[in-house]
Design an enzyme around this catalytic site. Structure first.
Site, PDB file in Angstrom:
ATOM      1  NE  ARG A 140      -3.831  -0.021   2.096  1.00 28.38           N
ATOM      2  CZ  ARG A 140      -4.807   0.293   2.955  1.00 28.38           C
ATOM      3  NH1 ARG A 140      -4.947  -0.399   4.073  1.00 28.38           N
ATOM      4  NH2 ARG A 140      -5.625   1.301   2.701  1.00 28.38           N
ATOM      5  CD  GLU A 334     -15.140   5.200   3.849  1.00 27.60           C
ATOM      6  OE1 GLU A 334     -15.952   5.226   4.780  1.00 27.60           O
ATOM      7  OE2 GLU A 334     -13.961   5.584   3.964  1.00 27.60           O
ATOM      8  NE  ARG A 365     -11.858  -1.987  -0.210  1.00 29.19           N
ATOM      9  CZ  ARG A 365     -11.990  -1.146   0.797  1.00 29.19           C
ATOM     10  NH1 ARG A 365     -12.232   0.133   0.569  1.00 29.19           N
ATOM     11  NH2 ARG A 365     -11.877  -1.574   2.046  1.00 29.19           N
TER      12      ARG A 365
END
Length: 446
Positions: A140, A334, A365
């Protein structure tokens, strides 16, 4: 439900035979809890956090601050003990600041707030502070914080990776000043510098140089919380220079902060009302908030529901139909997994835009949602900055989570309408919502 059944490899997602009708009390906001912990630790006097979230991410933050010398005392009144691990009305954390010191080792897990907010705090500590975490945390982005701290005079050993693991060599103080960063991959780079800036000798001036800036509500949350503890902040939202934030040096007040419910964690429960044509009430929904989850009121209404903010909380009602949506989610990325799950069950296609940065979250994602929804018979394709979702009849199967809490809750939403969905590693929801499976089954029982 027994503890062992929660942690089975494949959790059978409950199928809803009719519309849900439930009141769901959502625990405190992770984003507010972890920002509140940092600000309380840097304050000039003790403070309180009431109704904090107790989850993996927030406990990692608390333990990290303790490793740096901060005292955090947890209390739970007998009247709230039955609420569970996620925190209730009687739970409070007393934060007692102390001189920050090393040597220390901090486990960030896979928490973006911990890995990004605490290196600037460690720069103020006296001694070396090593940061490590889960394997995914190594992938990340952290370069924005690392490069900025180096520009401000901090020595950091990271073998040139701009990522974990790394060691911050704190000098007990930091001059601060002007710094330029590209926060296109995470707004947390900016929040990280702003939160510690009042303790810098010259404060800080942060200039964002990137072409895009995701999750602006989270920066607004940081600014609001800084001002609430006495910091002076100049920002674009209040007439300041575009893409520039300035924080003056000052002592921070120890405050008594009550943490709002986590509105992003309310998403699967609101989605349940939409998907089943039922009704869900979320108590204590704030009338005004900087939480990105507040956007669900408009987004899910557009997709076929209706909502009303009442004395009992937010009452959300599904109409029995789900419509597709074309929406820019750059400020509320999110929420994408839950919206994608609902869109896969809609009566028309959806386009979710502005979320290329989700490829760098707990997992990629966009790739994960595409693979898992398509694995159940869906038709999802990635775009440069999002997803295109064409609804198709779905079937049961295993929905993988990739150790991502929002993938797990997205799979549970689909399982309401598709019999036979099994969630792999639903226990990953403990990152922000440890009691998810119990809350989900209780909602359906109601």
């Amino acid at each position: 439900m027994t503890e062992s059944s929660v942690h089975t490899a494949h959790w059978p997602a409950p199928y809803a035979s009719g519309g849900v009708d439930a009141t769901v009390t959502v625990p405190g906001s992770k984003s507010v809890t972890n920002r509140g912990l940092v600000l309380a630790a840097l304050a000039a006097e003790p403070g309180w956090l009431r109704r904090p979230l107790r989850s993996r991410d927030t406990l990692l933050m608390a333990d990290a601050l303790r490793a740096l010398g901060v005292r955090i005392e947890e209390t739970v009144s007998s009247s709230s003990a039955a609420v569970g691990a996620t925190g209730g009305t009687g739970e409070a954390w007393r934060v007692i600041p102390a001189g920050l010191h090393g040597p220390a080792t901090i486990d960030v897990g896979n928490a973006g707030t911990v890995m990004r907010f605490l290196p600037p705090v460690a720069a103020l500590a006296d001694g070396p502070v090593r940061f490590d975490g889960d394997p995914r945390s190594y992938e990340r982005p952290l370069h924005g914080v690392v490069d900025a701290l180096r520009e401000l005079g901090t020595r950091i050993d990271d073998d040139g990776r701009g990522a974990l693991p790394l060691t911050v060599h704190g000098g007990g103080a930091l001059d601060g000043g002007r710094v330029e960063i590209d926060a296109s991959s995470s707004s947390q780079f900016i929040s990280a510098l702003l939160l510690s800036a009042p303790r810098f000798n010259q404060g800080v001036e942060v200039r964002h140089t990137g072409a895009t800036l995701p999750s602006l509500p989270h920066i607004r949350m940081t600014v609001d919380m800084l001002r609430a503890v006495g910091a002076q902040v100049d920002e674009p939202e209040t007439g300041g220079e575009p893409n520039v934030w300035r924080v003056s040096p000052s002592a921070l007040l120890g405050r008594d902060l009550t943490v709002e419910p986590d509105l992003s964690n309310a998403q699967p429960f609101l989605a349940a009302a939409l998907v089943t044509g039922g009704r869900v009430t979320i108590p204590d929904w704030p009338a005004r908030t900087t939480q990105p989850g507040d956007a669900l009121r408009e987004i899910f209404t557009t997709m076929g529901g209706g909502c009303e903010l009442t004395e009992s909380g937010l009452v959300f009602t599904g109409s029995g139909r789900i419509h597709g949506i074309d929406v820019d989610l750059s400020e509320v990325g999110e929420l994408t997994p839950g919206i994608a799950a609902v869109a896969a069950l809609a009566d028309s296609p959806s386009t979710l835009r502005g979320v290329a940065h989700l490829r760098l979250h707990e997992t990629d994602r966009l790739a994960a949602l595409t693979a898992e929804i398509n694995g159940l018979g869906g038709d999802v394709s990635e775009t440069a900055d999002g997803l295109r979702i064409r609804p198709r009849p779905l079937h049961g199967g295993v929905f993988h989570t990739y150790d991502d809490h929002r993938m797990a809750t997205a799979g549970a939403v689909i399982g309401l309408a598709v019999d036979g969905v099994k969630i792999e590693n639903v226990a990953t929801t403990a990152k922000t919502l440890p009691d998810f499976t119990e809350m989900w089954t209780e909602m359906l029982k109601a």
